[in-house]
Design an enzyme around this catalytic site. Structure first.
Site, PDB file in Angstrom:
ATOM      1  N   GLY A 172       3.227   5.749  -2.997  1.00 23.60           N
ATOM      2  CA  GLY A 172       4.232   6.341  -3.841  1.00 23.60           C
ATOM      3  C   GLY A 172       4.179   6.420  -5.336  1.00 23.60           C
ATOM      4  O   GLY A 172       4.652   7.348  -6.006  1.00 23.60           O
ATOM      5  N   THR A 192       1.043  -1.212  -0.093  1.00 21.77           N
ATOM      6  CA  THR A 192      -0.050  -0.061   0.090  1.00 21.77           C
ATOM      7  C   THR A 192       0.942   1.319  -0.040  1.00 21.77           C
ATOM      8  O   THR A 192       0.559   2.123  -0.676  1.00 21.77           O
ATOM      9  CB  THR A 192      -0.875  -0.099   1.320  1.00 21.77           C
ATOM     10  OG1 THR A 192      -1.599  -1.436   1.323  1.00 21.77           O
ATOM     11  CG2 THR A 192      -1.649   1.231   1.112  1.00 21.77           C
ATOM     12  N   ASP A 193       2.073   1.343   0.624  1.00 23.90           N
ATOM     13  CA  ASP A 193       2.859   2.297   0.765  1.00 23.90           C
ATOM     14  C   ASP A 193       3.688   2.576  -0.725  1.00 23.90           C
ATOM     15  O   ASP A 193       3.721   3.434  -1.025  1.00 23.90           O
ATOM     16  CB  ASP A 193       3.998   2.063   1.686  1.00 23.90           C
ATOM     17  CG  ASP A 193       3.826   2.743   3.057  1.00 23.90           C
ATOM     18  OD1 ASP A 193       3.155   3.752   3.214  1.00 23.90           O
ATOM     19  OD2 ASP A 193       4.416   2.167   4.301  1.00 23.90           O
ATOM     20  N   VAL A 194       3.855   1.428  -1.401  1.00 22.41           N
ATOM     21  CA  VAL A 194       4.548   1.461  -2.542  1.00 22.41           C
ATOM     22  C   VAL A 194       3.641   2.091  -3.695  1.00 22.41           C
ATOM     23  O   VAL A 194       4.037   2.897  -4.297  1.00 22.41           O
ATOM     24  CB  VAL A 194       5.192   0.042  -2.942  1.00 22.41           C
ATOM     25  CG1 VAL A 194       5.760   0.055  -4.316  1.00 22.41           C
ATOM     26  CG2 VAL A 194       6.154  -0.550  -2.095  1.00 22.41           C
TER      27      VAL A 194
END
Length: 396
Positions: free
Chosen positions: A173, A168-170
């Site tokens: 980004g 989810t972070d990736v």
């Protein structure tokens, strides 16, 4: 040009993964990225480990190449003054502080657009700057649970599990990088900047794709399928004699080829299995039949047969096997970078290739504050004496 974003300057206040991953992509594409870090500790991920390589965190290394690090104390008036001067000379600001933090510092978008009307200001939060969850802390693990991903990840009869990386972070980004580059494009026409607002929760909801659509359009309540697919059969992992492999029969033509290769041509026209909907309906019976067959040969033997018949398939590689894969190596997805403390470090390469404006790795993940003096001198024209005074005052 060294990259499509050559000449663009990014002032990056973000830390951990979503923001730094975004700014690393921008750096790979040629932008000058100035990473603003707090005194003493810097980015949280500098301490996330092991493993460490001569004191440098492998986690930090993965998301911070092609950046310059400046230590700046935003708790001081002079630190805020320096930040504002750097904004004057920048094109993009990235931050992922909790909502209200940048306003408290006096470097929020409404303030900064008065200093630099062309600034592209990208704010990344866990749940958004407004709404009932705006003050909730938004780590990837929490958002992947609340955003539905964890509920559909894991074995069919098992517990929910997280994805192996902070996906989810990736994804956030990557969405942020796309938003910034399109905002830069729009600035050429509008002649002014804008604020970009995105959150991990909204990205995760968008990333539910067909699973979300199945619920919204068809009322289907999704469940966990392990490696299998709710709408395509067979499309999952199978245990060969020595290891697991993936077999992906995406249409009925592939199904016919697959049946011939495994020596079961009579299954092609069997009404229980002849079409994908029928195979989905009779999933358990079919998977039971196929599992017994696949277990009779080693993975390499099956994969060679499948490849010759154009049947989508592949091994379930370990990370070690990935970075020794001939296609991965051919496409330059394993690179070496010289680091002043860690020596030669290996990194995943740049996945996007340009014919004219080649993205490239120009510099190692920076040491904490490695470029403080250089940035203050080159961009703001401060003398060695002025820089030393700021250091004595704990501003830098």
């Amino acid at each position: 040009m060294s990259g499509p974003l050559e000449g663009i300057r990014v002032l990056d206040f973000s830390r951990v993964l979503a923001g730094p991953y975004c700014s690393m992509i921008l750096g790979d594409l040629g932008a000058e990225v100035i990473k603003v870090e707090r005194p003493g500790t810097g980015d949280d991920t500098r301490k996330w480990g092991p493993p460490f390589i001569n004191g440098e965190s492998a986690y930090f290394i993965c998301a911070n190449r092609n950046k310059k690090s400046i230590i700046l104390n935003l708790q001081t008036e002079k630190g805020i003054e320096i930040a504002k001067k750097l904004v004057e000379k920048s094109d993009v600001v990235i931050e992922n502080f909790p909502p209200g933090t940048m306003e408290k510092f006096g470097i929020d978008y409404d303030t900064l657009k008065g200093i630099n009307p062309g600034i592209i200001y990208c704010s990344i939060t866990g749940f958004g700057p407004d709404g009932p969850y705006k003050d909730k802390t938004g780590y990837d693990l929490v958002v992947s649970a609340m955003g539905g991903l964890m509920s559909i990840t894991g074995e069919e009869d098992g517990n929910p599990v997280k994805v192996g990386v902070a996906i989810t972070d990736v994804l956030t980004g990557v969405f942020a990088q796309g938003a910034i580059t399109t905002a830069l494009f729009a600035r050429e026409r509008m002649k002014k900047g804008q604020r970009i607002d995105l959150s991990l929760l909204e990205v995760q909801v968008a990333a539910l794709v067909n699973i979300g659509s199945s619920y919204l359009v068809g009322g289907v309540k999704p469940k966990r399928w392990g490696t299998a697919h709710e709408s395509i059969v067979p499309y999952q992992a199978f245990k060969a004699r020595d290891k697991h492999i993936i077999i992906a029969v995406g249409n009925d033509k592939i199904w016919a080829n697959f049946c011939r290769v495994i020596g079961m041509p009579h299954l092609i026209d069997n009404p229980k299995f002849s079409t994908n909907p029928s195979r989905v309906k009779n999933r358990k019976e079919l998977i039971g039949i196929l599992s017994e067959i696949v277990e009779k040969k080693d993975a390499a033997e099956w994969l060679e047969l499948f490849e010759s018949a154009s049947i989508p398939s592949g091994p379930i590689n370990t990370v070690e096997e990935v970075f020794n894969d001939p296609q991965v190596l051919h496409r330059e997805m394993l690179v070496e970078v010289d680091h002043p403390k860690a020596g030669k470090i290996k990194m995943a390469g740049i996945p996007v290739k340009y014919s004219e404006t080649k993205a490239n790795i120009r510099s190692h993940p920076p040491l904490l504050g490695e470029h403080t003096d250089e940035i203050l001198s080159r961009l703001l024209g401060l003398s060695d004496k002025e820089i030393e005074v700021l250091r004595e005052e704990n501003v830098i």
